[in-house]
Design an enzyme around this catalytic site. Structure first.
Site, mmCIF file in Angstrom:
data_model
loop_
_atom_site.group_PDB
_atom_site.id
_atom_site.type_symbol
_atom_site.label_atom_id
_atom_site.label_comp_id
_atom_site.label_asym_id
_atom_site.label_seq_id
_atom_site.Cartn_x
_atom_site.Cartn_y
_atom_site.Cartn_z
ATOM 1 N N CYS A 58 1.013 -1.207 -0.496
ATOM 2 C CA CYS A 58 -0.021 -0.253 0.250
ATOM 3 C C CYS A 58 0.718 1.132 -0.070
ATOM 4 O O CYS A 58 1.892 1.112 0.788
ATOM 5 C CB CYS A 58 -0.480 -0.096 0.834
ATOM 6 N N ASP A 65 -0.232 -5.861 0.428
ATOM 7 C CA ASP A 65 -1.520 -5.939 -0.498
ATOM 8 C C ASP A 65 -0.997 -7.719 -0.682
ATOM 9 O O ASP A 65 -0.019 -7.913 -2.045
ATOM 10 C CB ASP A 65 -1.287 -4.781 -1.336
#
Length: 161
Positions: A58, A65
């Site tokens: 992120c 992620d």
């Protein structure tokens, strides 16, 4: 004999396939991607890659992620070599970008290196904070039926969910 010469020439161009001393890049690096000649340029056919272990960061929180990335394309003259694609996708591991950006970057890098007739990239990201984000991007050669195909598939993407 000509086929043997062509295969030998392609093998010389692929530096990662079969190499035991592979260096894993931990920062985004599109120069890892390698291509080889499509032997069936008169046929339209899909090639699909599934990467269920894609990871990026992120850009705001630096938290990881995770996603399942699916890449499908109709090759023209060139095709992407799978080991180089794996290493390229791995290079996103420390790359900070939003889900939508990662999917579009992957698609644009693949277009740049192999100029496919049609390509689509879909990311099914693991939910964080109770929300999953599943971006889809596609492209077809402009002013051809592949562009029409891209428009058609984009308009109907995931209508049955």
């Amino acid at each position: 004999m000509a086929q043997h010469t062509q295969n030998h020439r392609q093998k010389d161009q692929l530096t990662l396939l079969g190499s035991a001393g592979v260096v894993y890049e931990y920062d985004y690096n599109p120069s890892i991607l390698e291509v080889f000649d499509n032997k069936h340029t008169n046929n339209d056919y899909f090639v699909t890659f599934n990467c269920p272990e894609f990871t990026s960061l992120c850009p705001i929180t630096s938290q990881p992620d995770f996603a399942h990335i699916r890449i499908s394309y109709i090759p023209a003259q060139k095709m992407v070599e799978s080991k180089s694609l794996k290493l390229y996708l791995f290079s996103f591991r420390n790359h900070g970008d939003f889900h939508e950006d990662c999917i579009n970057i992957i698609m644009k890098d693949l277009i740049a290196i192999m100029s496919p007739k049609y390509i689509e990239v879909y990311g099914k990201f693991t939910p964080r904070g109770g929300i999953s984000i599943d971006p889809f991007a596609n492209y077809g050669i402009p002013n051809t039926h592949y562009e029409e195909m891209a428009r058609y598939r984009l308009m109907r993407h995931r209508l049955k969910d």
